[in-house]
Design an enzyme around this catalytic site. Structure first.
Site, PDB file in Angstrom:
ATOM      1  N   GLU A 123       0.855  -1.181   0.000  1.00 58.99           N
ATOM      2  CA  GLU A 123       0.000   0.000   0.000  1.00 58.99           C
ATOM      3  C   GLU A 123       0.893   1.235   0.000  1.00 58.99           C
ATOM      4  O   GLU A 123       1.865   1.254   0.748  1.00 58.99           O
ATOM      5  CB  GLU A 123      -0.911   0.039   1.228  1.00 58.99           C
ATOM      6  CG  GLU A 123      -1.898   1.202   1.138  1.00 58.99           C
ATOM      7  CD  GLU A 123      -2.871   1.252   2.336  1.00 58.99           C
ATOM      8  OE1 GLU A 123      -2.757   0.441   3.265  1.00 58.99           O
ATOM      9  OE2 GLU A 123      -3.714   2.145   2.316  1.00 58.99           O
ATOM     10  N   HIS A 298      -6.888  -2.095  14.969  1.00 57.70           N
ATOM     11  CA  HIS A 298      -7.083  -1.342  13.734  1.00 57.70           C
ATOM     12  C   HIS A 298      -6.830  -2.219  12.507  1.00 57.70           C
ATOM     13  O   HIS A 298      -7.668  -2.305  11.601  1.00 57.70           O
ATOM     14  CB  HIS A 298      -6.155  -0.125  13.742  1.00 57.70           C
ATOM     15  CG  HIS A 298      -6.208   0.697  12.500  1.00 57.70           C
ATOM     16  ND1 HIS A 298      -6.961   1.837  12.391  1.00 57.70           N
ATOM     17  CD2 HIS A 298      -5.588   0.551  11.297  1.00 57.70           C
ATOM     18  CE1 HIS A 298      -6.819   2.350  11.186  1.00 57.70           C
ATOM     19  NE2 HIS A 298      -5.976   1.592  10.500  1.00 57.70           N
ATOM     20  N   GLU A 299      -5.684  -2.870  12.480  1.00 52.76           N
ATOM     21  CA  GLU A 299      -5.347  -3.682  11.299  1.00 52.76           C
ATOM     22  C   GLU A 299      -6.306  -4.857  11.183  1.00 52.76           C
ATOM     23  O   GLU A 299      -6.728  -5.219  10.087  1.00 52.76           O
ATOM     24  CB  GLU A 299      -3.888  -4.158  11.344  1.00 52.76           C
ATOM     25  CG  GLU A 299      -2.842  -3.067  11.523  1.00 52.76           C
ATOM     26  CD  GLU A 299      -2.982  -1.875  10.591  1.00 52.76           C
ATOM     27  OE1 GLU A 299      -3.562  -2.017   9.502  1.00 52.76           O
ATOM     28  OE2 GLU A 299      -2.516  -0.773  10.964  1.00 52.76           O
TER      29      GLU A 299
END
Ligand code: BES
Ligand code: ZN
Length: 871
Positions: A123, A298-299
């Site tokens: 990303e 979060h991930e």
């Protein structure tokens, strides 16, 4: 590096891809010095155009075959960082081989080496450094990955999805992974190394067993327990709060030392910066534990908000990041104190995001153009984006929001979508019109809300007059009024909230008292208000705005002691402190007895969460103070804040001493909320006590040498550095280094304490540390610990009168521009803030920016930030 002016990508130019890649087969051969990547892509036509654009960067193309036939250079065109095939038909197979050089990759994008291992970061646009591919998030494919490497050096070979097969032949290990969920290339990952693993299991809500594995370098196995625990709690929470179940048989986390960001949500194979996942009591502070909990969550949450439903293009980045930050904040609030989490998030927004939104890089939550997408992983996309989702939550309520998110996941599972489609799902599930609300995504700049209150005693009526405007930002003027949820309470003289309703009750309920402020100017009124109330506005920080409302000093003291909304209780205290610091700057500061009484009440309130007390007693940071002013002088702010801190410490020194002694209980260290809260107040008390009194410094020294956990040891070290004399500080630092030099993550903390210190963090000291054996320009964590800490925390030195601080930062940016453009560009942020500084500093800063610009051969990353800052 670029020759011509790089050009901006526009949202308005978006076109759907001409070809889908239904299947992607990859074979990696890892050799010493180079890697061969073989790809086999199944292409399917999808649209009118018959041209296929494959992105590629720093690749050596060895061969390319279309439907089994070798192509020559005449069969395709190459453009800048792309390969184009024309006149294609309905379906094709494309096979390519590229050679890449992971060992030379210092940008840490694509496939690179970190220590003895291989890892990837794709990303946003890193996959194009691995092979030619339509590297855009709306091309989603089913990936099968084979990895071949020396079996002795790389016994662990990982990729996305589930393991398929594994064998060793002629000393080479071959493994195959298959990911059944189609995904964009930015979620691809590969890891190879000699790693140890810690395993666990999770049973999902439907009864499926999932294998959880954390891979680390052998010396770090004893630092994996907490992340696994946080992972299991995250998985359960996402089932319970969002109805989201995990969807593979295995979930893996890998820790790597050289990583540009905190962590990455690759499907089934999250890759983490080791500083964001590894912890044990002796080496990690409570703050690190909390960060790990939040990032693991979060991930993991991205598995649904990001992976199952992904972004159509990078202008939609906040679709996954803003929403996922909102989700991880909800998780952290449930695991710890919700009020404290809200205070931390609002502080971050007000200091960092407001500054961004008022500066040259200001952009909407949904930007409409960019030069380098890596520059747009910003606090605006993340934190303001999360606030915007939070306002939707406030408007729709818990149940309405859940209905909306259920519809969103169900409707768009397996798709690459836009922010608009997210809002549409919220609208459709709740039958509301959010047309005006969408402006939050399109307009940049921090809205200002001016409030006037008027109380009519005879009529028992309170009137609130609200005005809103959003200042111009680069490229955006004439902004429209936004839909702003204003949560408020009216507090009576007994400190209780009055039970009143506004004359305009839409959305107003007993438990969410919210006014919907939607016009440039609007008046709300409340009847039956029997006494003049204290008006507590924007409770729980209900909207990311600047509030202009002048409470009296006594009203602020009253709120500090009585507001039932913890956030506003804290905020009242911060406003008082800002006022004291302003007075100190004018040489007119002195505590009143009323101030002292209010502080006494707070420090001695043993009913209150100690973490909350710690926040109530902490002075606003220097950057927070700076952000509250149109123009600022960092050195003057530093001096004034120091003066108020000294006064606070002196005035309450007996209380701080007693508080420290009461909370300094022995017992096994545990990273649990109650203990963390106690330690946070204890260590704040220690710091004030040491500021006031040599006896406090003595206590810090004792705590430093006897601590059995890093939270206490680090707090004591920080106190010795800040409030001890030079010799005491230096000795503690030397002892600490001797004790911890073998542990790179602890050494980073040691670097940060010095470089971010207003005592020690001088440019001369920083330059010295850049030569230290522990420093390494190639490791982003080291760069952040030294240069990042200096430029963002040691503000009185960074902004020193001779301009040496700016020069140091510019030198670092120029150096990193070549080796790691992403880090160079992120480091640069403090230099972009020159316009609001006092004239002397402003000029010096601007000329350092100009020096970077004149350097030439700038990466797109650095070029974009510097050129926009000079406009
Ligand atoms: N998707 C990002 C990681 C990323 C960011 C990759 C930028 C490439 C470029 C990841 O989900 C993320 O947001 N990580 C944050 C931490 C998170 C808790 C906000 C990070 O790395 O700082
Ligand atoms: Zn993220």
């Amino acid at each position: 590096m670029r020759d011509a002016q790089p050009k901006a990508i526009q949202l308005a130019d978006y076109r759907a891809p001409a070809y889908e890649v239904t299947d992607t087969h990859l074979r990696f051969e890892l050799h010493d010095g180079y890697t061969l990547v073989h790809s086999n892509l199944s292409l399917k036509h999808n649209g009118d155009e018959t041209e296929l654009l494959l992105n590629g960067q720093d690749l050596e193309l060895i061969s390319i075959k279309l439907d089994g036939k070798l192509l020559s250079e005449a069969d395709y065109t190459t453009a800048e960082e792309a390969l184009i095939l024309s006149n294609l038909g309905a379906s094709h197979t494309l096979e390519m081989t590229t050679r890449i050089y992971p060992e030379k990759n210092t940008a840490l994008e694509g496939l690179y080496r970190s220590g003895g291992m291989y890892c990837t970061q794709c990303e946003a646009e890193g996959f194009r450094r691995i092979t030619y591919y339509p590297d855009r998030p709306d091309v989603m494919s089913v990936f099968t990955t084979e990895i071949i490497a020396d079996a002795a050096q790389y016994p662990v070979l990982l990729s996305n999805g589930n393991p398929v097969s594994e064998k060793i032949e002629d000393g080479k290990k071959h493994v195959v992974w298959h990911d059944p969920h189609k995904k964009p290339a930015y979620l691809f990952a590969l890891v190879a190394g000699d790693l140890q693993v810690r395993d666990d299991h999770f049973t999902t809500c439907s009864g499926r067993e999932v294998l959880l594995r954390i891979f680390v370098e052998p010396q770090n196995v004893d630092k994996t327990e907490y992340a696994l625990d946080a992972l299991k709690r995250s998985m359960r929470w996402d089932e319970e709060v969002y109805g989201r179940e995990y969807d593979l048989d295995i979930f893996m986390i890998v820790a790597v030392d050289d990583f540009n960001m905190g962590a990455m949500e690759n499907k089934g194979l999250n890759i983490f910066n080791s500083s964001c996942v590894l912890a044990n009591p002796a080496t990690a502070t409570d703050a690190a534990y909390q960060r790990i909990e939040a990032i693991v969550a979060h991930e993991y949450f991205h598995n649904w908000s990001g992976n199952r439903v992904t972004c159509r293009d990078w202008f939609q980045l906040s679709l996954k990041e803003g929403f996922t930050v909102f989700r991880d904040a909800g998780f952290s609030a449930d695991m710890n104190s919700a009020t404290v989490k809200r205070i931390e998030d609002a502080t971050m927004l007000r200091t960092v995001q407001f500054a961004e939104d008022g500066g040259p890089m200001a952009h909407p939550v949904q930007p409409d153009s960019y030069i380098e997408i890596s520059n747009f992983y910003t606090v605006t996309i993340y934190e303001k984006g999360a606030e915007v989702v939070g306002m939707l939550h406030k408007i729709l309520g818990e149940d309405g929001f859940r209905k909306g998110s259920d519809l969103y996941f169900e409707r768009h599972d397996g798709q690459a979508v836009t922010i608009n489609e997210f809002v549409q799902a919220m609208e459709d599930a709740n039958d509301v019109d959010l047309t005006q609300f969408r402006l939050w995504y399109k307009q940049s700049g921090t809205p200002v809300v001016e409030v006037l209150t008027q109380y009519d005693h005879a009529a028992e009526r309170l009137t609130l007059n609200l005005r809103q405007y959003t200042p111009d930002t680069p490229g955006q003027t004439d902004k429209k009024p936004l839909w702003i949820p204003v949560q408020l309470g009216l507090i009576g003289h007994d400190g209780e909230d009055m039970e009143v309703r506004p004359d305009q009750p839409d959305f107003w309920t007993e438990d969410s008292q919210v006014l919907h402020f939607r016009e440039a100017e609007q008046t709300f009124s409340f009847g039956g208000v029997v006494e003049e109330p204290v008006v507590s506005l924007f409770r729980d920080f209900s909207a990311p705005v600047r509030i202009h409302y002048q409470h009296s000093q006594s009203a602020l003291r009253f709120m500090l002691q009585h507001d039932s909304d913890g956030f506003n209780r804290w905020d009242a205290g911060q406003q008082l402190m800002l006022h004291w610091i302003e007075l100190a700057e004018k040489g007119r500061f002195k505590f009143t007895q009323d101030d002292i009484d209010a502080l006494h009440t707070v420090i001695n309130d043993i009913e209150l969460d100690p973490a909350m007390v710690a926040y109530l007693l902490a002075l606003p940071s220097e950057s927070y103070i700076a952000e509250s002013r149109p123009q600022y002088d960092p050195v003057a702010i530093h001096k004034a804040r120091e003066q108020v801190m000294a006064a606070l410490a002196d005035t309450l020194s007996d209380d701080f001493k007693a508080c420290y002694q009461r909370l300094n209980v022995s017992g096994d260290y545990q990273p649990v909320p109650e203990d963390m809260a106690r330690r946070s107040l204890k260590n704040l008390a220690l710091s004030y006590w040491a500021k006031a009194d040599a006896e406090g410094v003595e206590a810090a020294r004792l705590q430093f040498s006897s601590a059995d956990n890093m939270t206490d040891q680090m707090a004591a070290l920080r106190t010795l550095v800040a409030h001890g004399n030079q010799a005491e500080a230096e000795q503690a630092l030397a002892e600490f280094y001797t004790q911890w030099q073998h542990d790179s993550l602890v050494v980073n903390q040691w670097l940060t304490v010095q470089c971010g210190s207003s005592k020690l963090g001088t440019p001369a000291h920083i330059r010295q540390l850049l030569e230290h054996e522990a420093f390494d320009w190639r490791n982003p964590n080291k760069v952040r610990s030294v240069i990042g800490a200096f430029a963002n925390q040691a503000l009185c030195h960074f902004h020193g009168a001779d301009g040496e601080g700016y020069k140091l930062l510019a030198d670092a940016v120029i150096r990193l521009n070549e080796s790691n453009p992403q880090i160079a560009s992120r480091l640069l942020t403090p230099l972009t803030r020159w316009k609001r500084l006092v004239p002397n500093q402003s000029q010096m800063m601007k000329s350092e920016l100009q020096r970077i610009m004149d350097h030439g051969s700038l990466s797109k990353d650095v070029y974009e930030v510097v050129s926009k800052s000079l406009m």
